[in-house]
Design a protein around this motif. Structure first.
Motif, PDB file in Angstrom:
ATOM      1  N   ARG A   1      -8.325  -4.237  -6.351  1.00 39.65           N
ATOM      2  CA  ARG A   1      -9.186  -5.084  -5.518  1.00 39.65           C
ATOM      3  C   ARG A   1      -8.753  -6.525  -5.688  1.00 39.65           C
ATOM      4  NH1 ARG A   1     -12.604  -4.355 -10.050  1.00 39.65           N
ATOM      5  NH2 ARG A   1     -13.530  -6.301 -10.730  1.00 39.65           N
ATOM      6  N   GLN A   2      -8.866  -7.290  -4.610  1.00 38.23           N
ATOM      7  CA  GLN A   2      -8.483  -8.705  -4.600  1.00 38.23           C
ATOM      8  C   GLN A   2      -7.109  -8.881  -5.239  1.00 38.23           C
ATOM      9  OE1 GLN A   2     -10.053 -11.080  -2.921  1.00 38.23           O
ATOM     10  NE2 GLN A   2     -11.515  -9.554  -2.254  1.00 38.23           N
ATOM     11  N   HIS A   3      -6.125  -8.226  -4.671  1.00 42.01           N
ATOM     12  CA  HIS A   3      -4.750  -8.277  -5.165  1.00 42.01           C
ATOM     13  C   HIS A   3      -4.026  -9.464  -4.525  1.00 42.01           C
ATOM     14  CE1 HIS A   3      -0.884  -6.841  -6.575  1.00 42.01           C
ATOM     15  NE2 HIS A   3      -0.410  -6.981  -5.358  1.00 42.01           N
ATOM     16  N   ALA A   4      -3.394 -10.286  -5.353  1.00 46.66           N
ATOM     17  CA  ALA A   4      -2.644 -11.436  -4.849  1.00 46.66           C
ATOM     18  C   ALA A   4      -1.290 -10.974  -4.327  1.00 46.66           C
ATOM     19  CB  ALA A   4      -2.456 -12.468  -5.958  1.00 46.66           C
ATOM     20  N   ALA A   5      -0.940 -11.438  -3.132  1.00 49.46           N
ATOM     21  CA  ALA A   5       0.341 -11.106  -2.494  1.00 49.46           C
ATOM     22  C   ALA A   5       0.866 -12.370  -1.830  1.00 49.46           C
ATOM     23  CB  ALA A   5       0.147  -9.998  -1.463  1.00 49.46           C
ATOM     24  N   GLY A   6       1.892 -12.971  -2.435  1.00 49.47           N
ATOM     25  CA  GLY A   6       2.386 -14.238  -1.896  1.00 49.47           C
ATOM     26  C   GLY A   6       1.250 -15.240  -1.881  1.00 49.47           C
ATOM     27  N   PRO A   7       1.006 -15.900  -0.751  1.00 45.87           N
ATOM     28  CA  PRO A   7      -0.076 -16.885  -0.675  1.00 45.87           C
ATOM     29  C   PRO A   7      -1.425 -16.260  -0.317  1.00 45.87           C
ATOM     30  CG  PRO A   7       1.165 -16.908   1.354  1.00 45.87           C
ATOM     31  CD  PRO A   7       1.862 -15.919   0.444  1.00 45.87           C
ATOM     32  N   TYR A   8      -1.492 -14.943  -0.230  1.00 44.09           N
ATOM     33  CA  TYR A   8      -2.690 -14.263   0.270  1.00 44.09           C
ATOM     34  C   TYR A   8      -3.398 -13.460  -0.816  1.00 44.09           C
ATOM     35  CZ  TYR A   8      -0.400 -15.345   4.667  1.00 44.09           C
ATOM     36  OH  TYR A   8       0.217 -16.004   5.700  1.00 44.09           O
ATOM     37  N   ARG A   9      -4.655 -13.116  -0.511  1.00 44.78           N
ATOM     38  CA  ARG A   9      -5.426 -12.184  -1.333  1.00 44.78           C
ATOM     39  C   ARG A   9      -5.767 -10.993  -0.451  1.00 44.78           C
ATOM     40  NH1 ARG A   9      -8.237 -16.762  -1.936  1.00 44.78           N
ATOM     41  NH2 ARG A   9     -10.055 -15.886  -0.902  1.00 44.78           N
ATOM     42  N   LEU A  10      -5.440  -9.805  -0.942  1.00 43.81           N
ATOM     43  CA  LEU A  10      -5.727  -8.582  -0.204  1.00 43.81           C
ATOM     44  C   LEU A  10      -7.027  -8.000  -0.738  1.00 43.81           C
ATOM     45  CD1 LEU A  10      -2.153  -6.995  -0.402  1.00 43.81           C
ATOM     46  CD2 LEU A  10      -2.986  -8.809   1.104  1.00 43.81           C
ATOM     47  N   ASP A  11      -7.930  -7.616   0.147  1.00 40.98           N
ATOM     48  CA  ASP A  11      -9.199  -7.044  -0.318  1.00 40.98           C
ATOM     49  C   ASP A  11      -8.923  -5.852  -1.228  1.00 40.98           C
ATOM     50  OD1 ASP A  11     -10.645  -8.950   1.068  1.00 40.98           O
ATOM     51  OD2 ASP A  11     -11.141  -7.619   2.737  1.00 40.98           O
TER      52      ASP A  11
ATOM     53  N   MET B   1      10.200  -2.807  -4.439  1.00 40.60           N
ATOM     54  CA  MET B   1       9.928  -4.221  -4.545  1.00 40.60           C
ATOM     55  C   MET B   1       8.441  -4.424  -4.813  1.00 40.60           C
ATOM     56  SD  MET B   1      10.441  -7.200  -1.702  1.00 40.60           S
ATOM     57  CE  MET B   1       9.042  -6.884  -0.650  1.00 40.60           C
ATOM     58  N   LYS B   2       8.137  -5.157  -5.882  1.00 39.70           N
ATOM     59  CA  LYS B   2       6.750  -5.461  -6.203  1.00 39.70           C
ATOM     60  C   LYS B   2       6.237  -6.553  -5.290  1.00 39.70           C
ATOM     61  CE  LYS B   2       5.913  -4.149 -10.886  1.00 39.70           C
ATOM     62  NZ  LYS B   2       5.410  -4.587 -12.159  1.00 39.70           N
ATOM     63  N   LEU B   3       4.974  -6.475  -4.981  1.00 35.24           N
ATOM     64  CA  LEU B   3       4.322  -7.467  -4.141  1.00 35.24           C
ATOM     65  C   LEU B   3       3.542  -8.396  -5.060  1.00 35.24           C
ATOM     66  CD1 LEU B   3       3.864  -8.219  -1.176  1.00 35.24           C
ATOM     67  CD2 LEU B   3       1.825  -6.814  -1.239  1.00 35.24           C
ATOM     68  N   LYS B   4       4.128  -9.540  -5.376  1.00 30.65           N
ATOM     69  CA  LYS B   4       3.514 -10.464  -6.315  1.00 30.65           C
ATOM     70  C   LYS B   4       2.890 -11.642  -5.588  1.00 30.65           C
ATOM     71  CE  LYS B   4       6.393  -9.468 -10.270  1.00 30.65           C
ATOM     72  NZ  LYS B   4       7.151 -10.061 -11.368  1.00 30.65           N
ATOM     73  N   GLY B   5       1.844 -12.158  -6.211  1.00 30.55           N
ATOM     74  CA  GLY B   5       1.168 -13.312  -5.645  1.00 30.55           C
ATOM     75  C   GLY B   5       1.666 -14.614  -6.232  1.00 30.55           C
ATOM     76  N   TRP B   6       1.546 -15.645  -5.459  1.00 30.45           N
ATOM     77  CA  TRP B   6       1.879 -16.970  -5.937  1.00 30.45           C
ATOM     78  C   TRP B   6       0.767 -17.421  -6.879  1.00 30.45           C
ATOM     79  CZ3 TRP B   6       3.409 -19.305  -0.549  1.00 30.45           C
ATOM     80  CH2 TRP B   6       4.526 -18.613  -0.065  1.00 30.45           C
ATOM     81  N   ASN B   7       1.040 -18.405  -7.716  1.00 32.26           N
ATOM     82  CA  ASN B   7       0.089 -18.820  -8.753  1.00 32.26           C
ATOM     83  C   ASN B   7      -1.308 -19.105  -8.221  1.00 32.26           C
ATOM     84  OD1 ASN B   7       1.872 -18.518 -10.846  1.00 32.26           O
ATOM     85  ND2 ASN B   7       2.566 -20.645 -10.788  1.00 32.26           N
ATOM     86  N   GLU B   8      -1.394 -19.895  -7.168  1.00 32.89           N
ATOM     87  CA  GLU B   8      -2.706 -20.250  -6.621  1.00 32.89           C
ATOM     88  C   GLU B   8      -3.448 -19.005  -6.118  1.00 32.89           C
ATOM     89  OE1 GLU B   8      -4.442 -22.759  -2.913  1.00 32.89           O
ATOM     90  OE2 GLU B   8      -2.873 -23.722  -4.089  1.00 32.89           O
ATOM     91  N   ALA B   9      -2.732 -18.104  -5.463  1.00 31.61           N
ATOM     92  CA  ALA B   9      -3.351 -16.878  -4.956  1.00 31.61           C
ATOM     93  C   ALA B   9      -3.802 -15.983  -6.110  1.00 31.61           C
ATOM     94  CB  ALA B   9      -2.390 -16.120  -4.047  1.00 31.61           C
ATOM     95  N   ARG B  10      -3.044 -15.934  -7.180  1.00 31.16           N
ATOM     96  CA  ARG B  10      -3.428 -15.111  -8.343  1.00 31.16           C
ATOM     97  C   ARG B  10      -4.709 -15.642  -8.974  1.00 31.16           C
ATOM     98  NH1 ARG B  10       2.132 -15.186 -10.256  1.00 31.16           N
ATOM     99  NH2 ARG B  10       1.382 -16.310 -12.079  1.00 31.16           N
ATOM    100  N   ARG B  11      -4.786 -16.965  -9.114  1.00 36.41           N
ATOM    101  CA  ARG B  11      -6.006 -17.556  -9.681  1.00 36.41           C
ATOM    102  C   ARG B  11      -7.212 -17.286  -8.781  1.00 36.41           C
ATOM    103  NH1 ARG B  11      -2.373 -21.581 -11.290  1.00 36.41           N
ATOM    104  NH2 ARG B  11      -2.720 -22.790  -9.405  1.00 36.41           N
ATOM    105  N   ALA B  12      -7.030 -17.456  -7.497  1.00 36.39           N
ATOM    106  CA  ALA B  12      -8.132 -17.234  -6.549  1.00 36.39           C
ATOM    107  C   ALA B  12      -8.547 -15.762  -6.545  1.00 36.39           C
ATOM    108  CB  ALA B  12      -7.717 -17.670  -5.150  1.00 36.39           C
TER     109      ALA B  12
END
Length: 119
Positions: free
Chosen positions: A42-52, A1-12
């Motif tokens: 680095r700064q990977h978007a995951a759901g509503p979060y950003r992972l360092d 399962m891929k860990l994808k970010g939501w749109n706002e988190a991806r932009r951020a």
């Protein structure tokens, strides 16, 4: 399962890649060399979060925690985030920013050991 970010988190996350903290930058310069053959983002978007930092192969998130992580509602927010990631099979490894500056080799060894244990 891929860990994808939501749109706002991806932009951020895209924006944050350009302005890493000094501790994040120092660690990134080491992680981008793919230690042990493991690739980190680095700064990977995951759901509503950003992972360092995120290693998809090991499903491991590495977070650099500065002093602000110990104050206010930050500990509760970090715990909720860690639970959200854990529910998706992602472990979080928290590293104090001071450790990155004081013991970079030890931090890298700790990260690599965690990646190997999960990968």
């Amino acid at each position: 399962m891929k860990l994808k970010g939501w749109n706002e988190a991806r932009r951020a996350a895209r924006s944050e890649r350009k302005k890493l903290s000094p501790a994040e930058l120092r660690l990134w310069l080491e992680l981008k060399t793919e230690p042990g053959g493991y690739y980190f983002r680095r700064q990977h978007a995951a759901g509503p979060y950003r992972l360092d930092f995120y290693c998809a192969k090991a499903r491991l998130c590495v977070e650099i925690d500065g002093e602000a992580h110990g104050f206010g509602d930050r500990p509760a927010r970090d715990a909720a985030r860690d639970r959200w990631l854990e529910a998706r099979g992602v472990a979080t490894l928290r590293v104090a920013a001071a450790e990155v500056f004081g013991n970079l080799e030890g931090v890298l060894a700790h990260i690599l050991a965690a990646v190997i244990a999960r990968g």
